[in-house]
Design an enzyme around this catalytic site. Structure first.
Site, mmCIF file in Angstrom:
data_model
loop_
_atom_site.group_PDB
_atom_site.id
_atom_site.type_symbol
_atom_site.label_atom_id
_atom_site.label_comp_id
_atom_site.label_asym_id
_atom_site.label_seq_id
_atom_site.Cartn_x
_atom_site.Cartn_y
_atom_site.Cartn_z
ATOM 1 N N GLY A 11 1.630 6.225 -5.354
ATOM 2 C CA GLY A 11 1.085 5.054 -6.009
ATOM 3 C C GLY A 11 1.440 5.167 -7.473
ATOM 4 O O GLY A 11 1.760 6.248 -7.953
ATOM 5 N N CYS A 12 1.398 4.078 -8.205
ATOM 6 C CA CYS A 12 1.886 4.149 -9.578
ATOM 7 C C CYS A 12 1.297 3.067 -10.458
ATOM 8 O O CYS A 12 0.725 2.099 -9.994
ATOM 9 C CB CYS A 12 3.394 3.954 -9.616
ATOM 10 S SG CYS A 12 4.298 5.056 -8.558
ATOM 11 N N GLY A 13 1.481 3.264 -11.770
ATOM 12 C CA GLY A 13 1.239 2.214 -12.737
ATOM 13 C C GLY A 13 2.546 1.909 -13.432
ATOM 14 O O GLY A 13 3.254 2.826 -13.847
ATOM 15 N N ARG A 40 -3.891 5.489 -13.053
ATOM 16 C CA ARG A 40 -2.949 5.252 -11.963
ATOM 17 C C ARG A 40 -1.901 6.363 -11.828
ATOM 18 O O ARG A 40 -1.037 6.298 -10.973
ATOM 19 C CB ARG A 40 -2.245 3.908 -12.147
ATOM 20 C CG ARG A 40 -3.188 2.721 -12.240
ATOM 21 C CD ARG A 40 -2.439 1.406 -12.240
ATOM 22 N NE ARG A 40 -1.870 1.107 -10.941
ATOM 23 C CZ ARG A 40 -2.509 0.457 -9.968
ATOM 24 N NH1 ARG A 40 -3.731 0.019 -10.165
ATOM 25 N NH2 ARG A 40 -1.928 0.229 -8.818
ATOM 26 N N ASN A 208 6.026 0.623 -7.594
ATOM 27 C CA ASN A 208 4.735 1.102 -7.122
ATOM 28 C C ASN A 208 4.652 0.700 -5.667
ATOM 29 O O ASN A 208 4.586 -0.482 -5.355
ATOM 30 C CB ASN A 208 3.608 0.449 -7.927
ATOM 31 C CG ASN A 208 2.248 0.691 -7.291
ATOM 32 O OD1 ASN A 208 2.092 1.610 -6.493
ATOM 33 N ND2 ASN A 208 1.281 -0.137 -7.639
#
Lengths: 359, 506
Positions: A11-13, A40, A208
């Site tokens: 997962g990411c920002g 995040r 993401n």
């Protein structure tokens, strides 16, 4: 450290900031936007890409390299020297800090293709660069090309976005497009090359999500000679854009419609001409369709695109204010650097946000 | 006549306390296994005539009948089994070739049963097909490498002209079964349900009766080595044309419809004299090489003005990948591959049980080969031969197929009980027979509904499986072998299938 490891889901920002007039902005902007989304990331990788950061060397391909050791550095330098004129070759300036450990050797090369390299077989300059990137990544043990476009560069490593920005002295650069990424991988990479953004030529992708179509996207790309060595979704999406935009020369809107295609039920209701086009896109580029949750930002020399999967399983917010276009995983990242944009919205699933430079 | 040494294959057990001597079983059995004795007012059975089709069991109003395997045993022998001994007895008594019907019944490995599907958890949400769109639409036909799109006054204009395509609402087609091998009512049911479902059925090599022309847009017509029933109208009325080179149940050999089955309608449809044998040669007598195949493909394209896809169907044999590549290069729009477990109306047992390779390996090998050569997009891949369920189909697609041909499952849906006696023409279920008395047992309306129900059920299951994998469109599964994991397979098998062992992550 080895180059290929099992595919990492994360997962990411992500953040994208662009000035349509091509006015350059200090890296501080992207750092501030990223910092408010620290939640995040989990400190296992982050990175930045800037467009317009090397005005002095704007006509040279800027190779950002990381090396495990001096041997791979030497081999890569020799490889580049055989194929390119090396206009400038220097260490990437860094500010070592305790937060960023285990740094590889980092160098950048500003290069021009040797004039006799392209004779004859119809290879374009870009094809030649891509081939060299693939060769270095797959053949030279311990060497990895972070980016290879003109007048742009990628800075990435293992750590939190803020620490990485300090390490690479991002505030020393000005860019007309900034892209930032902080990851939350679900296993430990321990390898800098596995951080994002991922780049090929001047296409940069931050992503993401986790695409469930990865297996076929990868096989499809391999049919066109791409080598997916990183086992990341981001790499696959960057190559898909490269294939569609550069090799197949389709308009950017069409590329987005291939990667996040409208549903058949929607296509059936379109006027005939459009329906025919969309049907053809889905038939021909079915293997390029990206399924599963994703929100990406694609940077390129002429602009920036935000794209979500077809049912918007990951967040993406867009905003504009005068000449500025913003994309981010969360609204707070935009509000941090532009508290009161003229317009801020949540793009619909599968509807790309396409920003173009006008200058 | 000498005493037959063959023991009966089945025992018919009649509970005389339940039997009311209504003689339903007597009338229903085309093999005359049941006989009514007027004097005793009782029905007796002759075990030796029972083929195990369960028609009598199903229709007995008082549940008085049980048919089960003959438990009588020979001296135990792993080598000379009951089946082997029976076959030798049969041939010693007749001097003929052993015949059989339906697909291979030997316990060859079924690779589908060693492949497991993926599902999403946390990092990637599964998609609920009851709440979100879930797409199974599939287009079969030649696709270009890329699209040419021009921008014209702010609008996109498609410059590329696409080759003709078949649109399938679900990636399933009814595989070739000729009128002759199956009854008119069975053909009618296949045609009607294909129309209802938005898919296709295949005429096999038996031609197309004019009364079925109205289902033409859901019909794939076959051109086989006997050229039975092939004429201009036949080609024109179809949605696509399939050149049949081979069949999974009998690779390398031709076909034979005995004269007794060539009724007036069949004679008319096949364009052969009434009551004559219809013999399909083993090879096409105008195809002795891949260049010859190309000529036939283009002759058919010319004849239909390039408006329909042309498919080429082959049996899965050892060199299937290279042959498929040749077929694509020869201009076929669809390559159909029929595996070891594919069915038939009649085949020599020795051929059916020993020739060819499993469809799972063939699918993977062909898909990999075509991709390696950069021509996978030039033809669609339809595979058949023993697909029993929605999960088999999903796995076939993940291995690399565009769509799946089913026939045996369709026959079972219509009522077939897999007795493997199709070649006798005495199908008590009215499917594999031309006897008007038997044919009328298959009600085309009911058969249509049962076929439609089956595919509808499979469709729902396929959507659930796709959604579980976090995929909402079938093309993202096609050739996506990352969603498959192997259990209990050898390394060499996994290499060909292109799958990792269970326990290895993404």
């Amino acid at each position: 450290m080895k180059k290929a490891y099992p595919r990492i889901v994360s997962g990411c920002g992500i953040v994208g900031i662009m000035n349509e007039k091509g006015n350059r902005m200090n890296g501080d902007l992207v750092i501030r936007a990223m910092r408010v989304m620290d939640e995040r990331s989990n400190g296992l990788g982050a990175g930045f890409a800037g467009y317009g950061i090397y005005p002095k060397y704007r006509d040279y391909y800027a190779f950002h390299l990381m090396f495990d050791d001096e041997k791979s550095e030497e081999q890569t330098t020799q490889h580049l020297d055989r194929n390119f004129y090396l206009q400038k070759d220097e260490a990437i300036p860094t500010k070592p800090s305790p937060q960023i450990g285990n740094a590889p050797i980092l160098r950048r090369y500003f290069v021009e293709i040797k004039s006799d390299m392209l004779s004859g077989d119809g290879t374009t300059a870009d094809d030649f660069v891509v081939r060299n990137v693939m060769e270095i990544n797959s053949k030279i043990k311990g060497a990895f090309v972070m980016s290879s476009g003109k007048n742009m560069g990628v800075f990435k490593s293992v750590g939190f976005p803020g620490d990485i920005a300090e390490f690479f002295r991002i505030r020393d650069y000005d860019a007309y497009t900034w892209i930032g990424h902080g990851r939350f991988p679900t296993n430990t990479p321990g390898w800098w090359g596995g951080a994002h953004p991922f780049t090929i030529l001047d296409y940069t992708v931050v992503h993401n999500g986790e695409i469930s179509s990865y297996g076929i996207n990868k096989r499809y790309l391999e049919g066109f000679g791409y080598k997916c060595t990183l086992m990341t979704d981001t790499e696959v999406m960057a190559y898909l854009f490269d294939l569609l935009l550069r090799k197949h020369n389709v308009p950017i809107e069409i590329a987005c419609l291939a990667l996040a295609a409208p549903f058949w039920s929607h296509i059936e209701r379109m006027p005939e001409k459009k329906r025919k086009l969309l049907k053809a896109i889905r038939m021909v580029y079915g293997s390029a369709l990206c399924n599963g949750p994703f929100a990406i930002i694609l940077g390129h020399k002429d602009g920036m695109i935000g794209l979500n999967d077809r049912i918007k399983l990951r967040p993406q917010i867009a905003a504009r204010d005068k000449d500025m276009v913003y994309l981010a995983s969360e609204e707070c990242a935009i509000r941090e650097i532009c508290p009161d944009p003229e317009r801020i919205w949540s793009p619909k699933a599968g509807c790309p946000v396409i920003a173009r430079l006008h200058f | 006549m000498n005493l037959s040494l063959l023991p009966p294959e089945f025992l018919i057990e009649r509970d005389q306390s339940k039997c009311i001597a209504c003689q339903v079983c007597v009338r229903q059995c085309a093999n005359d296994a049941h006989v009514y004795d007027e004097e005793d007012d009782k029905v007796y059975s002759d075990n030796s005539k029972c083929c195990g089709c369960h028609r009598c069991v199903t229709l007995c109003p008082t549940d008085a009948l049980i048919v089960r395997r003959n438990p009588s045993e020979y001296k135990e022998n792993a080598n000379w089994t009951k089946n082997v001994i029976s076959n030798i007895f049969k041939q010693a008594e007749t001097g003929g070739v052993l015949l059989t019907g339906m697909g291979n019944d030997k316990p060859h490995p079924i690779y589908y049963d060693h492949l497991l599907l993926n599902a999403s958890q946390v990092t990637n949400p599964s998609i609920d097909p009851l709440r979100e769109p879930m797409e199974l639409i599939t287009y079969l036909g030649r696709k270009p490498d890329k699209l040419e799109v021009e921008i014209d006054g702010g609008e996109f204009r498609l410059e590329t002209k696409l080759a003709p395509q078949l649109e399938l609402k679900v990636p399933i087609l009814f595989s070739a079964m000729s009128y002759g091998s199956i009854s008119y009512n069975a053909c009618l049911a296949l045609a009607r349900s294909a129309e209802t479902l938005g898919i296709y059925y295949n005429t096999g090599e038996g031609g197309l009766h004019r009364s079925l022309y109205k289902y033409g847009k859901n019909t794939i017509v076959q051109v086989a080595s006997g050229r039975f029933g092939v004429h201009a109208d036949y080609l024109d009325v179809s949605a696509a044309i399939e050149i049949k080179i081979g069949q999974g149940a009998k690779p390398g050999i031709g076909g034979h419809l005995p004269g007794e089955k060539v009724s007036e309608w069949i004679s008319e449809t096949r364009m052969i004299p009434l009551g004559t044998d219809a013999l399909s040669p083993a090879p096409h007598h105008d195809i002795y090489s891949i260049e010859d195949l190309r000529q036939l493909i283009y002759a058919l394209k010319e004849a239909t003005d390039y408006t329909k896809p042309v498919a080429v169907k082959i049996a899965a044999v050892h060199n299937v990948a290279a042959i498929a590549s040749g077929i694509v290069r020869a201009g076929a729009d669809i390559v159909a591959i029929d595996g070891l477990r594919g069915g038939t109306g009649a085949a020599p047992t020795a051929i059916r049980d020993n020739v060819g390779i499993p469809i799972e390996l063939a699918t993977a090998a062909v898909d990999s080969r075509l991709r390696k050569e950069g021509i996978r997009n030039q033809a669609s891949l339809v595979v058949g031969g023993g697909h029993r369920s929605s999960s088999d189909i999903i796995k076939a697609i993940a291995l690399g197929a565009d769509a799946v041909y089913i026939a045996t499952a369709a026959l079972i849906a219509m009522g077939c009980h897999m007795c493997q006696k199709c070649y006798t023409g005495k199908c008590n279920w009215g499917i594999a027979t031309q006897d008007p008395y038997l044919v009328k047992r298959l009600n085309p309306d009911i058969a249509t509904r049962r076929l439609t129900n089956l595919i509808r059920g499979w469709t729902l299951e396929m959507k659930e499986m796709l959604g579980g994998m976090g995929i909402n469109s079938i093309e993202s599964l096609r050739g996506n072998r990352l969603h498959l994991r192997a259990v209990g397979l050898a390394k060499s098998d996994m290499k060909i299938l292109g799958v990792r062992p269970a326990g290895v992550g993404m």
